[in-house]
Design an enzyme around this catalytic site. Structure first.
Site, PDB file in Angstrom:
ATOM      1  N   CYS A 272       0.796  -1.238   0.000  1.00  0.00           N
ATOM      2  CA  CYS A 272       0.000   0.000   0.000  1.00  0.00           C
ATOM      3  C   CYS A 272       0.826   1.285   0.000  1.00  0.00           C
ATOM      4  O   CYS A 272       0.794   2.043  -0.966  1.00  0.00           O
ATOM      5  CB  CYS A 272      -0.932   0.001   1.200  1.00  0.00           C
ATOM      6  SG  CYS A 272      -2.206  -1.255   1.059  1.00  0.00           S
TER       7      CYS A 272
HETATM    8  N1  LIG Z   1      -2.671  -6.189   1.482  1.00  0.00           N
HETATM    9  C1  LIG Z   1      -3.073  -5.137   2.155  1.00  0.00           C
HETATM   10  O1  LIG Z   1      -2.638  -4.928   3.288  1.00  0.00           O
HETATM   11  C2  LIG Z   1      -4.073  -4.159   1.571  1.00  0.00           C
HETATM   12  C3  LIG Z   1      -4.673  -3.247   2.430  1.00  0.00           C
HETATM   13  C4  LIG Z   1      -5.604  -2.350   1.928  1.00  0.00           C
HETATM   14  C5  LIG Z   1      -5.893  -2.360   0.566  1.00  0.00           C
HETATM   15  N2  LIG Z   1      -5.291  -3.261  -0.275  1.00  0.00           N
HETATM   16  C6  LIG Z   1      -5.666  -3.211  -1.694  1.00  0.00           C
HETATM   17  O2  LIG Z   1      -6.530  -4.315  -1.968  1.00  0.00           O
HETATM   18  C7  LIG Z   1      -6.296  -4.801  -3.285  1.00  0.00           C
HETATM   19  C8  LIG Z   1      -5.997  -6.282  -3.231  1.00  0.00           C
HETATM   20  O3  LIG Z   1      -4.788  -6.457  -2.543  1.00  0.00           O
HETATM   21  P1  LIG Z   1      -4.375  -7.802  -1.847  1.00  0.00           P
HETATM   22  O4  LIG Z   1      -3.279  -7.463  -0.920  1.00  0.00           O
HETATM   23  O5  LIG Z   1      -5.569  -8.536  -1.337  1.00  0.00           O
HETATM   24  O6  LIG Z   1      -3.801  -8.607  -3.116  1.00  0.00           O
HETATM   25  P2  LIG Z   1      -3.334 -10.127  -3.179  1.00  0.00           P
HETATM   26  O7  LIG Z   1      -2.266 -10.195  -4.202  1.00  0.00           O
HETATM   27  O8  LIG Z   1      -3.099 -10.661  -1.809  1.00  0.00           O
HETATM   28  O9  LIG Z   1      -4.621 -10.898  -3.729  1.00  0.00           O
HETATM   29  C9  LIG Z   1      -5.203 -10.645  -4.946  1.00  0.00           C
HETATM   30  C10 LIG Z   1      -5.848 -11.931  -5.449  1.00  0.00           C
HETATM   31  O10 LIG Z   1      -6.538 -11.587  -6.644  1.00  0.00           O
HETATM   32  C11 LIG Z   1      -6.367 -12.653  -7.573  1.00  0.00           C
HETATM   33  N3  LIG Z   1      -6.636 -12.130  -8.906  1.00  0.00           N
HETATM   34  C12 LIG Z   1      -5.830 -11.421  -9.722  1.00  0.00           C
HETATM   35  N4  LIG Z   1      -6.483 -11.090 -10.857  1.00  0.00           N
HETATM   36  C13 LIG Z   1      -7.727 -11.591 -10.749  1.00  0.00           C
HETATM   37  C14 LIG Z   1      -8.859 -11.569 -11.579  1.00  0.00           C
HETATM   38  N5  LIG Z   1      -8.854 -10.937 -12.758  1.00  0.00           N
HETATM   39  N6  LIG Z   1      -9.974 -12.206 -11.170  1.00  0.00           N
HETATM   40  C15 LIG Z   1      -9.995 -12.845  -9.975  1.00  0.00           C
HETATM   41  N7  LIG Z   1      -8.953 -12.895  -9.140  1.00  0.00           N
HETATM   42  C16 LIG Z   1      -7.833 -12.268  -9.518  1.00  0.00           C
HETATM   43  C17 LIG Z   1      -4.971 -13.148  -7.333  1.00  0.00           C
HETATM   44  O11 LIG Z   1      -4.797 -14.474  -7.813  1.00  0.00           O
HETATM   45  C18 LIG Z   1      -4.862 -13.036  -5.807  1.00  0.00           C
HETATM   46  O12 LIG Z   1      -5.249 -14.243  -5.170  1.00  0.00           O
HETATM   47  C19 LIG Z   1      -5.179  -3.952  -3.858  1.00  0.00           C
HETATM   48  O13 LIG Z   1      -5.733  -2.911  -4.609  1.00  0.00           O
HETATM   49  C20 LIG Z   1      -4.505  -3.392  -2.629  1.00  0.00           C
HETATM   50  O14 LIG Z   1      -3.881  -2.152  -2.894  1.00  0.00           O
HETATM   51  C21 LIG Z   1      -4.396  -4.176   0.206  1.00  0.00           C
END
Ligand SMILES: NC(=O)c1ccc[n+]([C@@H]2O[C@H](COP(=O)([O-])OP(=O)(O)OC[C@H]3O[C@@H](n4cnc5c(N)ncnc54)[C@H](O)[C@@H]3O)[C@@H](O)[C@H]2O)c1
Length: 444
Positions: A272
């Protein structure tokens, strides 16, 4: 349509779809399942879906037992078959939003997820984007695609943005008890999306538009990036003045109002803070405005690994050694304390910069046994007296709790401590180099 959807949410008949089962999606899926909904997780990764259906969790903050319980009870299923989304009444999208090599938004995951959701949409759905993104994404990217698929946003389909605030490893604040901001493309969209989240999250904070909700997340993370940049610069200032930066921060933090404690370190990491502000900077560039605070904070924060490596080089030099050929042990490779997440970890930059200068670098991290970077797998080493005695320098990059820092100080010769982990230890044989050199103050 709206009343019918609200009623399905109220009595838990609504089927919930979660697109992307990662750090954000899986905890959210568990909250909906805990609240009594049937949840369908859709992920492009077969490995992720297989693990989940076997009752395992690949996310540190989600216990495997919780996943297993809901899978076994038939309340939660994970699939790579996008057609399953057609059975959903509500869909939350939580796919990655990284930066491209040129540090512009990489919207490919959001675009792909939007296509998938639009293809499988039907009237009577509420669709919420959770991925952090630039203001305007929900209205400019998702809405037109849904309308192409025949949906009428605000009438038969309700579209909103709701930023996720997951803080991996935080034992106090998790998905359920962290207030959730929701902003719809229309007032009806805000109402339906707020009702959806209110069914499983303690506090919902509605805002007037999707753009406001998108900007809330960017303000929060820019606030952190800028304040970390400020305090990192303060460490450099203290280094030049020979003042103890930790003492300055601790004393400033005794002010009961108007000051918030941030701590310096070797740089910023995670999915982030280093990335999200660039989404806003990029958007503002398209409007001919330069976000100067973001650029400056990013510049300072991204120079910290180099600053740390210069400290290591200078300290080794004082021991009549060059970086080239020295054995350096990095303590903590994850991007922050007590988690196993290595995304954007500044420790990787410190390691790379030391290796580029010819050092032989090992690492110890109780949370990360091994990692693969650019096709190379590196395994960590155990924290033993021999490993410490063999190291020409130990660099504390991430200060996991539960690590025996006294052991480190008792057996290492030289420690570069970027986190102030050694300040309260008993006197030891190690020479300790703090993030900011202390000359004018009494160390004892
Ligand atoms: N990790 C954090 O601490 C956090 C906190 C707040 C916000 N976010 C935001 O949340 C969002 C997701 O982040 P995350 O950390 O969960 O990511 P992540 O990489 O842990 O998980 C994302 C998942 O989405 C899947 N994916 C990718 N493309 C896809 C598609 N087209 N259809 C279905 N599944 C798909 C991947 O295989 C993966 O399992 C990002 O925008 C991030 O900036 C993350």
């Amino acid at each position: 349509m709206k009343e019918e959807l609200l009623s399905k949410i109220r009595d838990r008949r609504a089927v919930i779809g979660i697109v992307g089962l990662g750090y954000v999606g899986l905890p959210l899926a568990m909250e909906f399942a805990d609240a009594g909904f049937h949840v369908i997780g859709f992920d492009v990764s077969q490995r992720v879906c297989r693990e989940i259906m076997a009752g395992n969790s690949h996310i540190q903050d989600v216990p495997g037992e919780t996943v297993a319980k809901h899978v076994k009870a038939g309340k939660f299923e994970a699939t790579t078959d996008e057609k399953a989304l057609g059975r959903c009444d509500a869909i939350s999208i939580a796919v990655p939003t990284p930066l491209s090599k040129t540090r512009d938004p990489d919207m490919s995951y959001v675009n792909a997820a939007t296509e998938t959701v639009a293809r499988n949409s039907h009237p009577g759905m509420v669709i919420v984007l959770e991925s952090t993104t630039y203001p305007g994404t929900t209205r400019e990217v998702l809405q037109p695609r849904l309308e192409e698929a025949g949906r009428i946003v605000g009438e038969d389909t309700f579209l909103a943005f709701s930023p996720e605030r997951v803080d991996p490893g935080n034992a106090t604040w998790h998905t359920k008890n962290t207030p959730k901001v929701v902003g719809g493309v229309t007032a009806a969209c805000t109402e339906v999306a707020s009702a959806l989240y209110a069914a499983c999250i303690d506090t919902v904070v509605p805002v007037a538009s999707a753009e406001a909700a998108e900007l809330v997340k960017l303000l929060e993370n820019t606030f952190r990036a800028v304040n970390i940049g400020l305090v990192n610069e303060m460490a450099i200032v203290c280094d030049k003045l020979g003042v103890n930066v930790w003492e300055v921060i601790d004393a400033a933090a005794t002010k009961p109002f108007g000051f918030m404690r941030f701590t310096p370190g070797p740089g910023i990491g995670g999915h982030c803070i280093p990335l999200d502000p660039h989404y806003l900077a990029w958007k503002m560039r398209t409007l001919n405005y330069k976000t100067r605070f973001i650029d400056l904070a990013s510049e300072i924060n991204s120079e910290m690994p180099e600053y740390v490596v210069r400290k290591v080089a200078r300290a080794l030099n004082e021991d009549q050694r060059s970086v080239k050929g020295s054995r350096v042990l990095i303590m903590g490779i994850a991007y922050k304390r007590d988690i196993d997440d290595m995304r954007e970890s500044p420790a990787l930059d410190v390691m790379r910069l030391l290796e580029e200068r010819g050092a032989q670098v090992d690492y110890h991290d109780p949370w990360v046994n091994s990692f693969t970077e650019n096709g190379h797998t590196k395994a960590g080493v155990a924290l033993t007296r021999e490993v410490l005695e063999r190291a020409d320098a130990v660099v504390i990059v991430t200060d996991h709790s539960g690590v025996d820092y006294q052991l480190v100080a008792d057996h290492a010769g030289l420690i570069v401590d970027t986190r102030n982990s050694t300040s309260k230890l008993k006197p030891s044989k190690a020479r300790i180099v703090p993030l900011a050199a202390i000359r004018n103050t009494d160390k004892a």
